[in-house]
Design an enzyme around this catalytic site. Structure first.
Site, PDB file in Angstrom:
ATOM      1  CB  CYS A  41      -5.679  43.679 -30.439  1.00 32.76           C
ATOM      2  SG  CYS A  41      -5.589  43.670 -28.635  1.00 32.76           S
ATOM      3  CG  ASN A  91      -4.977  48.895 -31.589  1.00 33.37           C
ATOM      4  OD1 ASN A  91      -4.019  48.299 -32.071  1.00 33.37           O
ATOM      5  ND2 ASN A  91      -5.830  48.312 -30.763  1.00 33.37           N
ATOM      6  NE  ARG A 116      -0.234  46.549 -34.335  1.00 34.03           N
ATOM      7  CZ  ARG A 116      -1.408  46.907 -33.840  1.00 34.03           C
ATOM      8  NH1 ARG A 116      -2.493  46.171 -34.078  1.00 34.03           N
ATOM      9  NH2 ARG A 116      -1.533  48.006 -33.107  1.00 34.03           N
TER      10      ARG A 116
END
Length: 328
Positions: A2, A173, A226
């Site tokens: 996520c 993460n 990310r």
């Protein structure tokens, strides 16, 4: 896996947002937990929540939440932290012994602010306890913000909970949070403007077109990529004027890390995809929810009616694309 971020609008409203990327279908929906709700821990002991909250949850053995905002604006999201999160194998007398997935219930149900969490967290101990849906102990870490806009990350080190200040307001993460902060030093050359022409001998080098300043911006779906991409977008995107614009702006940032089905396959063959995006308004106590199969944004505001209810309130939604025809 996520991605999460905090955000501040020009009118000083504060937000926490996240993508929920997972392989197993979680079937979560917005759920409001009232004040004084009694829930049972996996060790059989009960806790009564002091404060009400709303977030995405699902009732399994009890309610299992992944994120939410409480009546004081304290907002939290839990994300996977594989190969890093470690927990105790046994309970300790005098401590509040919780399963990792129960910690988020304690955060929202027992604390008004990050300041209170810092005061109270020493009394909490996380124990290896499985989630029935996964038949496994989820390795988790947590990003938290409150109505002041402060942001922290909570991770485990040597099985103990550790609070880390979050100067960029982003979390993904593994690896550990401080590794991601150090890794940002590799991307100092990124900028929203184009690079200038450069002379090499008699040859003039020039950009092929617009966007040359972003050359090297990571484009994959790994956690480090990310993280960098979200930090870049968050800190350069035009600041929203108000809460409504902020929700739209945040979703634009999340578009850059939203994972469609089929492009990121786990080793077990399951799609790791963005099952929903959530935006938590810490200033106005509103939870915004955008599931995968629709462009609709559903919102739940924490009202006195919800906060004083006897039982939790679950909100159903239609998960299908909404199209508005302009000529019929």
């Amino acid at each position: 896996m996520c991605t999460s971020l905090t955000y501040e609008a020009k009118n000083h409203t504060f937000f926490l947002a996240r993508t929920m990327d997972f392989g197993v279908k979680l079937e979560g929906r917005p759920v409001a937990i009232p004040r004084n709700y009694v829930w049972e821990r996996q060790n059989g002991k009960e806790i009564k929540t002091r404060y009400g909250f709303v977030g995405t949850g699902r009732k399994l053995d009890g309610y299992f939440f992944a994120d939410g905002v409480n009546e004081f604006g304290l907002s939290v999201a839990e994300l996977y932290h594989p190969n890093e999160a470690t927990y105790h194998d046994s309970k300790k007398p005098g401590k509040l012994n919780l399963a990792p997935h129960e910690f988020i219930m304690w955060v929202m149900g027992e604390n008004k602010s990050i300041a209170e969490i810092k005061e109270n967290i020493g009394g909490v101990r996380l124990i290896n306890k499985k989630v029935s849906l996964l038949d496994d102990v989820p390795p988790l870490h947590y990003i938290i913000t409150d109505s002041t806009g402060e942001s922290i990350v909570i991770e485990t080190e040597d099985k103990e909970l550790v609070i880390k200040e979050n100067p960029v307001g982003v979390m993904t993460n593994s690896p550990k949070f401080e590794w991601h902060l150090t890794n940002l030093n590799n991307f100092l050359s990124l900028k929203p403007t184009n690079v200038k022409n450069r002379q090499v001998g008699e040859l003039t080098l020039h950009p092929f077109g617009q966007g040359s300043g972003t050359f090297g911006l990571p484009g994959g779906f790994t956690s480090p990529e990310r993280f960098v991409r979200t930090v870049y977008m968050k800190h350069l995107i035009k600041q929203a004027a108000n809460s409504t614009e902020a929700v739209n702006t945040i979703l634009k940032i999340l578009n850059g890390v939203t994972i469609p089905k089929g492009v990121n396959i786990k080793d077990d063959g399951l799609d790791d995809y963005t099952q929903y995006r959530a935006v938590m308004d810490a200033s106005n106590k509103i939870y915004y929810f955008n599931p995968y199969d629709t462009n609709s944004i559903f919102a739940v505001k924490l009202t006195e009616e919800l906060l004083n209810a006897v039982e939790p309130t679950e909100f159903l939604f239609e998960e299908e694309l909404q199209i508005q025809f302009m000529n019929c």
